[in-house]
Structures are given as C-alpha cells and as structure tokens.
Design an enzyme around this catalytic site. Structure first.
Site, PDB file in Angstrom:
ATOM      1  N   THR A 133      87.663 -49.065  21.256  1.00  0.00           N
ATOM      2  CA  THR A 133      87.156 -47.720  21.536  1.00  0.00           C
ATOM      3  C   THR A 133      85.760 -47.504  20.959  1.00  0.00           C
ATOM      4  O   THR A 133      85.391 -48.160  19.970  1.00  0.00           O
ATOM      5  CB  THR A 133      88.129 -46.682  20.922  1.00  0.00           C
ATOM      6  OG1 THR A 133      87.492 -45.411  20.864  1.00  0.00           O
ATOM      7  CG2 THR A 133      88.492 -47.042  19.483  1.00  0.00           C
ATOM      8  N   ASP A 134      85.031 -46.556  21.515  1.00  0.00           N
ATOM      9  CA  ASP A 134      83.712 -46.210  20.951  1.00  0.00           C
ATOM     10  C   ASP A 134      83.850 -45.453  19.625  1.00  0.00           C
ATOM     11  O   ASP A 134      82.872 -45.291  18.896  1.00  0.00           O
ATOM     12  CB  ASP A 134      82.884 -45.377  21.950  1.00  0.00           C
ATOM     13  CG  ASP A 134      83.522 -44.041  22.336  1.00  0.00           C
ATOM     14  OD1 ASP A 134      84.673 -43.785  21.944  1.00  0.00           O
ATOM     15  OD2 ASP A 134      82.854 -43.252  23.034  1.00  0.00           O
ATOM     16  N   GLU A 135      85.086 -44.992  19.315  1.00  0.00           N
ATOM     17  CA  GLU A 135      85.259 -44.177  18.105  1.00  0.00           C
ATOM     18  C   GLU A 135      85.010 -44.982  16.829  1.00  0.00           C
ATOM     19  O   GLU A 135      84.791 -44.406  15.767  1.00  0.00           O
ATOM     20  CB  GLU A 135      86.643 -43.527  18.104  1.00  0.00           C
ATOM     21  CG  GLU A 135      86.858 -42.707  19.361  1.00  0.00           C
ATOM     22  CD  GLU A 135      88.045 -41.757  19.332  1.00  0.00           C
ATOM     23  OE1 GLU A 135      88.492 -41.392  18.245  1.00  0.00           O
ATOM     24  OE2 GLU A 135      88.506 -41.394  20.427  1.00  0.00           O
ATOM     25  N   TYR A 158      92.881 -43.194  13.120  1.00  0.00           N
ATOM     26  CA  TYR A 158      92.925 -43.958  14.377  1.00  0.00           C
ATOM     27  C   TYR A 158      91.724 -44.890  14.490  1.00  0.00           C
ATOM     28  O   TYR A 158      91.873 -46.102  14.689  1.00  0.00           O
ATOM     29  CB  TYR A 158      92.963 -43.000  15.583  1.00  0.00           C
ATOM     30  CG  TYR A 158      92.625 -43.673  16.909  1.00  0.00           C
ATOM     31  CD1 TYR A 158      93.437 -44.670  17.439  1.00  0.00           C
ATOM     32  CD2 TYR A 158      91.475 -43.303  17.618  1.00  0.00           C
ATOM     33  CE1 TYR A 158      93.109 -45.296  18.649  1.00  0.00           C
ATOM     34  CE2 TYR A 158      91.151 -43.917  18.825  1.00  0.00           C
ATOM     35  CZ  TYR A 158      91.972 -44.906  19.338  1.00  0.00           C
ATOM     36  OH  TYR A 158      91.644 -45.520  20.515  1.00  0.00           O
ATOM     37  N   LYS A 162      91.445 -49.025  14.517  1.00  0.00           N
ATOM     38  CA  LYS A 162      90.858 -49.800  15.627  1.00  0.00           C
ATOM     39  C   LYS A 162      89.690 -50.644  15.111  1.00  0.00           C
ATOM     40  O   LYS A 162      89.517 -51.799  15.526  1.00  0.00           O
ATOM     41  CB  LYS A 162      90.383 -48.879  16.752  1.00  0.00           C
ATOM     42  CG  LYS A 162      91.480 -48.197  17.547  1.00  0.00           C
ATOM     43  CD  LYS A 162      92.405 -49.145  18.294  1.00  0.00           C
ATOM     44  CE  LYS A 162      91.742 -49.816  19.478  1.00  0.00           C
ATOM     45  NZ  LYS A 162      92.728 -50.591  20.292  1.00  0.00           N
TER      46      LYS A 162
HETATM   47  P1  NAD Z   1      98.560 -45.101  25.309  1.00  0.00           P
HETATM   48  O1  NAD Z   1      98.925 -44.452  24.014  1.00  0.00           O
HETATM   49  O2  NAD Z   1      98.651 -44.332  26.567  1.00  0.00           O
HETATM   50  O3  NAD Z   1      99.435 -46.431  25.507  1.00  0.00           O
HETATM   51  C1  NAD Z   1      99.699 -47.320  24.472  1.00  0.00           C
HETATM   52  C2  NAD Z   1     100.796 -48.275  24.914  1.00  0.00           C
HETATM   53  O4  NAD Z   1     101.042 -49.201  23.839  1.00  0.00           O
HETATM   54  C3  NAD Z   1     102.134 -47.575  25.201  1.00  0.00           C
HETATM   55  O5  NAD Z   1     102.674 -48.062  26.420  1.00  0.00           O
HETATM   56  C4  NAD Z   1     103.014 -47.966  24.024  1.00  0.00           C
HETATM   57  O6  NAD Z   1     104.395 -48.044  24.363  1.00  0.00           O
HETATM   58  C5  NAD Z   1     102.440 -49.326  23.632  1.00  0.00           C
HETATM   59  N1  NAD Z   1     102.672 -49.637  22.213  1.00  0.00           N
HETATM   60  C6  NAD Z   1     102.411 -48.834  21.144  1.00  0.00           C
HETATM   61  N2  NAD Z   1     102.786 -49.437  20.008  1.00  0.00           N
HETATM   62  C7  NAD Z   1     103.268 -50.663  20.355  1.00  0.00           C
HETATM   63  C8  NAD Z   1     103.793 -51.754  19.631  1.00  0.00           C
HETATM   64  N3  NAD Z   1     103.924 -51.719  18.280  1.00  0.00           N
HETATM   65  N4  NAD Z   1     104.180 -52.865  20.297  1.00  0.00           N
HETATM   66  C9  NAD Z   1     104.056 -52.912  21.665  1.00  0.00           C
HETATM   67  N5  NAD Z   1     103.608 -51.902  22.398  1.00  0.00           N
HETATM   68  C10 NAD Z   1     103.203 -50.778  21.764  1.00  0.00           C
HETATM   69  O7  NAD Z   1      97.086 -45.665  25.080  1.00  0.00           O
HETATM   70  P2  NAD Z   1      95.837 -45.734  26.091  1.00  0.00           P
HETATM   71  O8  NAD Z   1      95.140 -44.424  26.063  1.00  0.00           O
HETATM   72  O9  NAD Z   1      96.297 -46.306  27.382  1.00  0.00           O
HETATM   73  O10 NAD Z   1      94.910 -46.785  25.328  1.00  0.00           O
HETATM   74  C11 NAD Z   1      95.069 -48.189  25.545  1.00  0.00           C
HETATM   75  C12 NAD Z   1      94.077 -48.931  24.684  1.00  0.00           C
HETATM   76  O11 NAD Z   1      92.744 -48.541  25.024  1.00  0.00           O
HETATM   77  C13 NAD Z   1      94.223 -48.654  23.184  1.00  0.00           C
HETATM   78  O12 NAD Z   1      94.009 -49.855  22.500  1.00  0.00           O
HETATM   79  C14 NAD Z   1      93.120 -47.649  22.877  1.00  0.00           C
HETATM   80  O13 NAD Z   1      92.677 -47.763  21.548  1.00  0.00           O
HETATM   81  C15 NAD Z   1      92.057 -48.094  23.872  1.00  0.00           C
HETATM   82  N6  NAD Z   1      91.145 -47.019  24.326  1.00  0.00           N
HETATM   83  C16 NAD Z   1      91.632 -45.841  24.813  1.00  0.00           C
HETATM   84  C17 NAD Z   1      90.755 -44.865  25.287  1.00  0.00           C
HETATM   85  C18 NAD Z   1      91.259 -43.577  25.882  1.00  0.00           C
HETATM   86  O14 NAD Z   1      90.440 -42.692  26.192  1.00  0.00           O
HETATM   87  N7  NAD Z   1      92.565 -43.404  26.083  1.00  0.00           N
HETATM   88  C19 NAD Z   1      89.377 -45.083  25.237  1.00  0.00           C
HETATM   89  C20 NAD Z   1      88.902 -46.318  24.714  1.00  0.00           C
HETATM   90  C21 NAD Z   1      89.801 -47.278  24.275  1.00  0.00           C
HETATM   91  P1  TYD Z   2      91.223 -36.245  22.715  1.00  0.00           P
HETATM   92  O1  TYD Z   2      91.645 -36.179  24.151  1.00  0.00           O
HETATM   93  O2  TYD Z   2      92.293 -36.136  21.658  1.00  0.00           O
HETATM   94  O3  TYD Z   2      90.331 -37.546  22.534  1.00  0.00           O
HETATM   95  P2  TYD Z   2      89.465 -38.061  21.251  1.00  0.00           P
HETATM   96  O4  TYD Z   2      89.741 -37.195  20.089  1.00  0.00           O
HETATM   97  O5  TYD Z   2      89.993 -39.436  21.062  1.00  0.00           O
HETATM   98  O6  TYD Z   2      88.039 -37.988  21.694  1.00  0.00           O
HETATM   99  O7  TYD Z   2      90.191 -35.054  22.457  1.00  0.00           O
HETATM  100  C1  TYD Z   2      88.980 -34.956  23.189  1.00  0.00           C
HETATM  101  C2  TYD Z   2      88.188 -33.813  22.586  1.00  0.00           C
HETATM  102  O8  TYD Z   2      88.893 -32.587  22.821  1.00  0.00           O
HETATM  103  C3  TYD Z   2      88.024 -33.909  21.085  1.00  0.00           C
HETATM  104  O9  TYD Z   2      86.725 -33.413  20.716  1.00  0.00           O
HETATM  105  C4  TYD Z   2      89.101 -33.000  20.526  1.00  0.00           C
HETATM  106  C5  TYD Z   2      89.195 -31.925  21.595  1.00  0.00           C
HETATM  107  N1  TYD Z   2      90.546 -31.293  21.754  1.00  0.00           N
HETATM  108  C6  TYD Z   2      90.662 -29.894  21.738  1.00  0.00           C
HETATM  109  O10 TYD Z   2      89.663 -29.150  21.597  1.00  0.00           O
HETATM  110  N2  TYD Z   2      91.914 -29.363  21.909  1.00  0.00           N
HETATM  111  C7  TYD Z   2      93.035 -30.125  22.064  1.00  0.00           C
HETATM  112  O11 TYD Z   2      94.156 -29.577  22.180  1.00  0.00           O
HETATM  113  C8  TYD Z   2      92.888 -31.559  22.093  1.00  0.00           C
HETATM  114  C9  TYD Z   2      94.083 -32.459  22.268  1.00  0.00           C
HETATM  115  C10 TYD Z   2      91.611 -32.092  21.925  1.00  0.00           C
END
Ligand code: NAD
Ligand code: TYD
Length: 352
Positions: A133-135, A158, A162
């Site tokens: 992630t970019d975070e 988080y 990561k």
């Molecule tokens: P998500 O939470 O929707 O899905 C995570 C999946 O991992 C789930 O299916 C869960 O069952 C599985 N999982 C969790 N713990 C586990 C374990 N111990 N063993 C096996 N499986 C397990 O997450 P997402 O939003 O789809 O993100 C996927 C990846 O992309 C993550 O690594 C996240 O850090 C990265 N990412 C997400 C975003 C975003 O905006 N969602 C952006 C950048 C990077």
């Molecule tokens: P989120 O979807 O949790 O992603 P991330 O924190 O990983 O960027 O949140 C996106 C943005 O929205 C973040 O600045 C937090 C804000 N946010 C709210 O203002 N209200 C909410 O209920 C949630 C879940 C997030």
C-alpha cells in the site's frame, strides 16, 4: 498455451477476488490456487461466477499455519505467488494491532519461508509478488507525491505492519536471492468492497438513510483507483515487472473526503430517484481517527513509462459503475452486513 501454477493469497477478499477473476478468465492454461483463511473480510460469494472453472482451486488456509503452507507448496509446486492476504482496515488496526502483526508480518514471513524452502536453488523462473500500500510512505502535505524512492514513514498499526512486511520481502531478495517484486498502491474502490471502508460504507448508509460519519474536518485527501485497474496493473507487473523492483500504482485521482462524499451523494440521489441534496443531509462530522494521515498521492510515472499502464476509467465512471453494482447486488450487501457486522458497526461508531 503457457501453463503456470500461481498461488493467490487473499483471493476471497476485495482486491484479491478481482485478481483471481482476471487470471482465471484471461489465462485458461494457468492453474490458480486461491489461498484464503476466510476471515470476516473473505467471502466466497465474491467468486461465485468463476468458482466452477476447471483452472480454479480454493484452499481454506491461514498464513499462520506453517504445516498447511508446507502442504500447499508440496502439493501444487507453484511457479509464482501473488500475496494479497492481509488485515487491511486502519480503524481495526487501531483497536487490535497484534492481529495485524500476526497476519501481515508473521504471515508474510511464513509465506516467504515456504517459497524459499520449496524453490530452493531452482528459483530463477519463480516470482514472489507482494501487494502493498501507499500508506507505508506516511502522510503528504498540500503538495508532492509518493515515488518509489520516498522513505517509509508509517503512522497507523496497519501501515506499520505493511511496511514491516515490505522490508521482509526485500530482505529475502537481498539475503536469499528470492525473486520478488513489490507494488504499493493507492486507495481502491469498486464492486465487492467490504462496507467498512469509506465508499461502500457510505453507499450502504445512503441506501438505508443512515448518517454518513465524516472523520475530523473532512479535508483528508486520498488518491482513488478503480479496483479492476489495480488488477490489470498486477497482471502486468507479474508478467513484465523487473525482479527486485518496486512499482507505485495510483489513480492520478485525488479527492478530499468531503468532496468525494458529496459526489457519492449526488450520484446516489439521481440513481435512487431521490431529491437532489437529500443524501447530503446525512453527512455528520464525527471525532477524527487518531494518527489520521492528511494526504496520500501516488506518482505512478514508473509503471506508466516502463509497463505502459494507466487507469482505464475516470472516477465519475468508476464510481457510477460501483454504485450500480451495489444497487444491483443488495443480497450480497445484506449478507455481509448481517450478524457480526452490526456488532462491529455499533462498537466502532459508538466511540465517535
Ligand atoms: P480485504 O480485507 O478485502 O481482504 C483480505 C483477504 O485476506 C480476505 O479474503 C481475508 O480472508 C484474507 N486473510 C486475512 N488474514 C488471513 C490469514 N491470516 N491467512 C489467510 N488469509 C487471510 O483486503 P483488500 O482491500 O482486498 O486488500 C488486499 C491487499 O491489498 C492487502 O495486502 C492490502 O494491504 C493491499 N492494498 C489494499 C488497498 C485498498 O484500498 N483496499 C490499497 C493498496 C493495497
Ligand atoms: P478508508 O476507506 O478506511 O481507507 P484508508 O484509511 O486506508 O485511506 O478511509 C478513507 C478515508 O475516509 C480516510 O481519510 C478516513 C475517511 N473515513 C471517514 O471519514 N469516515 C469513515 O467512516 C471511514 C471508514 C473513513
């Protein structure tokens, strides 16, 4: 037809399900093994349309179970791993940081160890692809972008977990010459997004005419990318990325939370046939998230120049498609928001 066996971890989650679907349909000669523990965020309903495909296999395995990882690597002898499984929600990480250490750090090291052991000296054709992630880069002020050279500066449990996992992946490249590649992506949105994250949560709350809890002053900025464009980027990097490298992936699409929420409200009012401005009345400013990063923005020049990737849809189009999907998939939404979700929601927002 090229054949490969690929383990995709976290394939039952939001982004993982799009990656699994893309690989299963685009590469009929590949065997795709979806390894997922099915936590609250994992849902096999996300893959209903492809679950009967002959090149798809599901394995319910937790990354913390090293014996099971051993079995998986012995049984499938994979050519590649695309590692997405993680605990992924910042707010949950503030409540229980150790869950994030276990899955994101220990789980990733367990997976690296399994790959290192099974690939042994014969690893030149293998690839361990870590999705991050970019975070990890921390927070930006009003200007500037995260590049691949930006130093790590995570602020939430988080992002710290990561960042640690990224460091371990690079350490296995430097120390054991494990072939790895890492991508750091901005915020994703799209179908199958679990409704605890901003966009799907607000879509669900608007449907149910519930308050829209905007944290702090609402002026936090995120760079949003349509999830299918992330999956396309992952496909490109997996096949054409340079081993040992990092690629940033972003939407070239910055939105302040409050402006984004207003756009969601406008589109929803239109689609639901409600009076323009009705959903905006649900906006409620609530207590800020501790350690809240002010702004994220990705410089995705490298992946654009080297691999020719760029987002395929505008935000307005992607958001409209996303809202349509949620409105057409109310059963899915009801399924994931029943039971434990209610408990989570009441606990999380009662404190604000
Ligand atoms: P998500 O939470 O929707 O899905 C995570 C999946 O991992 C789930 O299916 C869960 O069952 C599985 N999982 C969790 N713990 C586990 C374990 N111990 N063993 C096996 N499986 C397990 O997450 P997402 O939003 O789809 O993100 C996927 C990846 O992309 C993550 O690594 C996240 O850090 C990265 N990412 C997400 C975003 C975003 O905006 N969602 C952006 C950048 C990077
Ligand atoms: P989120 O979807 O949790 O992603 P991330 O924190 O990983 O960027 O949140 C996106 C943005 O929205 C973040 O600045 C937090 C804000 N946010 C709210 O203002 N209200 C909410 O209920 C949630 C879940 C997030």
């Amino acid at each position: 037809m090229t054949t490969k066996t690929i383990i995709i971890t976290g394939g039952a989650g939001f982004i993982g399900s799009h990656v699994v679907r893309l690989f299963v349909t685009k590469y009929p000669g590949y065997k795709i093994v979806n390894l997922d523990a099915l936590t609250y965020a994992g849902n096999l309903e996300n893959l209903k349309d492809i679950e009967m495909s002959s090149n798809y296999i599901f394995e319910k395995v937790n990354l913390l179970d090293t014996e099971e990882l051993e079995r998986i690597f012995t049984q499938y002898n994979p050519d590649g791993v695309i590692h997405l499984a993680a605990e992924s929600h910042v707010d949950r990480s503030i409540l229980s940081p150790l869950d994030f250490v276990f899955t994101n750090v220990v789980g990733t090291v367990n997976l690296l160890n399994a790959a290192k052991k099974h690939w042994g000296d014969d690893k030149s054709t293998k690839l361990f692809y870590h999705v991050s992630t970019d975070e990890v880069y921390g927070a930006l002020g009003d200007t500037g972008f995260f590049t691949e050279e930006t130093p790590y500066d995570p602020h939430s449990p988080y992002s710290a977990s990561k960042a640690a996992s990224d460091h371990f992946v690079r350490a296995y490249y430097d120390t054991y010459e494990l072939p790895v590649v890492i991508t750091n992506c901005s915020n994703n949105y799209g179908p199958y997004h679990f409704p605890e994250k901003l966009i799907p949560l607000f879509i669900n709350n608007i449907i149910n005419k519930k308050p829209l809890p905007v944290y702090g002053d609402g002026l936090y900025t995120r760079d949003w990318l349509f999830v299918k464009d992330h999956a396309i980027a992952i496909d490109l990097v997996f096949h054409k990325g340079k081993v040992g490298d990092t690629y940033n992936i972003g939407g070239f699409n910055e939105w302040r939370n409050i402006d984004l929420v207003k756009l969601v409200c406008t589109q929803m009012d239109e689609k639901l046939g409600r009076e323009n401005g009705e959903s905006e009345k649900l906006i409620t400013y609530v207590k800020d998230r501790p350690g809240h990063d002010r702004r994220y923005a990705i410089d995705a020049t490298k992946i654009n120049k080297e691999l020719g990737w760029k987002p395929s849809v505008t935000f307005e189009e992607g958001l409209s498609q996303t809202i349509d999907w949620y409105l057409q998939n109310e059963e899915w939404l009801k399924g994931v928001t029943s039971g434990a979700y209610q408990h989570y929601y009441e606990g999380m927002y009662a404190q604000r």
